[in-house]
Scaffold this motif. Structure first.
Motif, PDB file in Angstrom:
ATOM      1  N   ALA A   1       0.685  -1.267  -0.076  1.00  0.00           N
ATOM      2  CA  ALA A   1      -0.015  -0.084  -0.096  1.00  0.00           C
ATOM      3  C   ALA A   1       0.871   1.147  -0.046  1.00  0.00           C
ATOM      4  N   PRO A   2       1.818   1.227   0.690  1.00  0.00           N
ATOM      5  CA  PRO A   2       2.576   2.544   0.839  1.00  0.00           C
ATOM      6  C   PRO A   2       3.381   2.899  -0.436  1.00  0.00           C
ATOM      7  N   CYS A   3       3.422   1.675  -1.224  1.00  0.00           N
ATOM      8  CA  CYS A   3       4.431   1.881  -2.411  1.00  0.00           C
ATOM      9  C   CYS A   3       3.736   2.618  -3.590  1.00  0.00           C
ATOM     10  N   GLY A   4       2.246   2.883  -3.375  1.00  0.00           N
ATOM     11  CA  GLY A   4       1.425   3.762  -4.360  1.00  0.00           C
ATOM     12  C   GLY A   4       1.409   4.984  -4.153  1.00  0.00           C
ATOM     13  N   LEU A   5       2.088   5.624  -2.972  1.00  0.00           N
ATOM     14  CA  LEU A   5       1.901   6.893  -2.638  1.00  0.00           C
ATOM     15  C   LEU A   5       2.721   7.851  -3.361  1.00  0.00           C
ATOM     16  N   PRO A   6       3.989   7.448  -4.042  1.00  0.00           N
ATOM     17  CA  PRO A   6       4.674   8.389  -4.705  1.00  0.00           C
ATOM     18  C   PRO A   6       3.910   8.730  -6.032  1.00  0.00           C
ATOM     19  N   LEU A   7       3.308   7.900  -6.775  1.00  0.00           N
ATOM     20  CA  LEU A   7       2.438   8.392  -8.034  1.00  0.00           C
ATOM     21  C   LEU A   7       1.097   9.051  -7.510  1.00  0.00           C
ATOM     22  N   ALA A   8       0.484   8.755  -6.462  1.00  0.00           N
ATOM     23  CA  ALA A   8      -0.533   9.566  -5.891  1.00  0.00           C
ATOM     24  C   ALA A   8      -0.077  10.958  -5.477  1.00  0.00           C
ATOM     25  N   GLY A   9       0.987  11.098  -4.889  1.00  0.00           N
ATOM     26  CA  GLY A   9       1.489  12.335  -4.460  1.00  0.00           C
ATOM     27  C   GLY A   9       1.762  13.335  -5.459  1.00  0.00           C
ATOM     28  N   ALA A  10       2.594  12.803  -6.512  1.00  0.00           N
ATOM     29  CA  ALA A  10       2.541  13.500  -7.760  1.00  0.00           C
ATOM     30  C   ALA A  10       1.422  13.998  -8.565  1.00  0.00           C
ATOM     31  N   CYS A  11       0.476  13.079  -8.465  1.00  0.00           N
ATOM     32  CA  CYS A  11      -0.829  13.369  -9.057  1.00  0.00           C
ATOM     33  C   CYS A  11      -1.677  14.566  -8.374  1.00  0.00           C
ATOM     34  N   ARG A  12      -1.367  14.438  -7.074  1.00  0.00           N
ATOM     35  CA  ARG A  12      -2.091  15.076  -6.021  1.00  0.00           C
ATOM     36  C   ARG A  12      -1.324  16.590  -6.257  1.00  0.00           C
ATOM     37  N   ARG A  13      -0.105  16.881  -6.427  1.00  0.00           N
ATOM     38  CA  ARG A  13       0.830  18.072  -6.451  1.00  0.00           C
ATOM     39  C   ARG A  13       0.371  18.717  -7.969  1.00  0.00           C
ATOM     40  N   LEU A  14       0.015  17.799  -8.713  1.00  0.00           N
ATOM     41  CA  LEU A  14      -0.200  18.339 -10.310  1.00  0.00           C
ATOM     42  C   LEU A  14      -1.803  19.085  -9.905  1.00  0.00           C
TER      43      LEU A  14
ATOM     44  N   ALA B   1       7.462  19.090 -11.770  1.00  0.00           N
ATOM     45  CA  ALA B   1       8.644  20.100 -11.683  1.00  0.00           C
ATOM     46  C   ALA B   1       8.580  20.906 -12.673  1.00  0.00           C
ATOM     47  N   PHE B   2       8.534  20.242 -13.824  1.00  0.00           N
ATOM     48  CA  PHE B   2       8.635  21.367 -15.144  1.00  0.00           C
ATOM     49  C   PHE B   2       7.322  22.321 -14.972  1.00  0.00           C
ATOM     50  N   LEU B   3       6.140  21.804 -14.753  1.00  0.00           N
ATOM     51  CA  LEU B   3       4.726  22.672 -15.007  1.00  0.00           C
ATOM     52  C   LEU B   3       5.341  23.740 -13.834  1.00  0.00           C
ATOM     53  N   ARG B   4       5.558  23.192 -12.552  1.00  0.00           N
ATOM     54  CA  ARG B   4       5.679  24.242 -11.629  1.00  0.00           C
ATOM     55  C   ARG B   4       6.609  25.193 -11.685  1.00  0.00           C
ATOM     56  N   ARG B   5       7.852  24.985 -12.442  1.00  0.00           N
ATOM     57  CA  ARG B   5       8.625  25.954 -12.700  1.00  0.00           C
ATOM     58  C   ARG B   5       8.146  26.777 -13.848  1.00  0.00           C
ATOM     59  N   ALA B   6       7.648  26.481 -14.720  1.00  0.00           N
ATOM     60  CA  ALA B   6       6.830  27.057 -15.976  1.00  0.00           C
ATOM     61  C   ALA B   6       6.023  28.414 -15.339  1.00  0.00           C
ATOM     62  N   GLN B   7       5.101  27.871 -13.979  1.00  0.00           N
ATOM     63  CA  GLN B   7       4.248  28.632 -13.624  1.00  0.00           C
ATOM     64  C   GLN B   7       4.982  29.763 -12.744  1.00  0.00           C
ATOM     65  N   ARG B   8       6.056  29.412 -12.089  1.00  0.00           N
ATOM     66  CA  ARG B   8       7.080  30.461 -11.333  1.00  0.00           C
ATOM     67  C   ARG B   8       7.469  31.442 -12.271  1.00  0.00           C
ATOM     68  N   ARG B   9       7.971  30.852 -13.477  1.00  0.00           N
ATOM     69  CA  ARG B   9       8.459  32.299 -14.376  1.00  0.00           C
ATOM     70  C   ARG B   9       7.476  32.946 -15.136  1.00  0.00           C
ATOM     71  N   GLN B  10       6.243  32.772 -14.979  1.00  0.00           N
ATOM     72  CA  GLN B  10       5.240  33.632 -15.628  1.00  0.00           C
ATOM     73  C   GLN B  10       5.134  34.706 -14.659  1.00  0.00           C
ATOM     74  N   PRO B  11       5.155  36.079 -15.109  1.00  0.00           N
ATOM     75  CA  PRO B  11       4.815  37.083 -14.342  1.00  0.00           C
ATOM     76  C   PRO B  11       3.502  37.289 -13.797  1.00  0.00           C
TER      77      PRO B  11
END
Length: 116
Positions: free
Chosen positions: A42-55, A106-116
């Motif tokens: 069960a805990p092994c599914g948390l990395p993918l779930a966490g990434a999707c939650r962050r997105l 990480a790519f989308l988060r970085r792109a958001q930070r670069r936008q004014p």
């Protein structure tokens, strides 16, 4: 309550479904013993779930669901075969297969930070 349990349950459920489909034994879905043996997974599914939650939290819910729809089945099937090597192998496969979701986050988060 359900959304707090889903990150913990999706990988064991995916492994049970993948095993049932590959074996052609659909009654395996109702076998309580199969579910109990997957408690360590069960805990092994948390990395993918966490990434999707962050997105989802940064405003990309469609990307989160699309990534989950693509990566979750691969992770479940890979974890089914990695289970032959033990729980550490399942964790390794789950981490490697969730890496694309984290990279896109990480790519989308970085792109958001670069936008004014």
């Amino acid at each position: 309550m359900l959304f707090r349990l889903l990150p913990w349950l999706w990988l064991p459920a995916g492994i049970v479904v993948a095993a049932a489909v590959l074996r052609g034994n659909l009654p395996l879905l109702a076998d309580p013993q199969a579910w109990l043996t997957l408690a360590v997974v069960a805990p092994c599914g948390l990395p993918l779930a966490g990434a999707c939650r962050r997105l989802r939290s940064i405003g990309y819910p469609v990307a989160a669901w699309a990534l989950f729809a693509v990566l979750a089945p691969f992770t479940a099937v890979a974890s089914l075969f990695a289970g032959l090597l033990g729980p550490v192998a399942i964790l390794a496969y789950a981490l490697v297969l969730s890496a694309p979701a984290w990279i896109i986050y990480a790519f989308l988060r970085r792109a958001q930070r670069r936008q004014p």
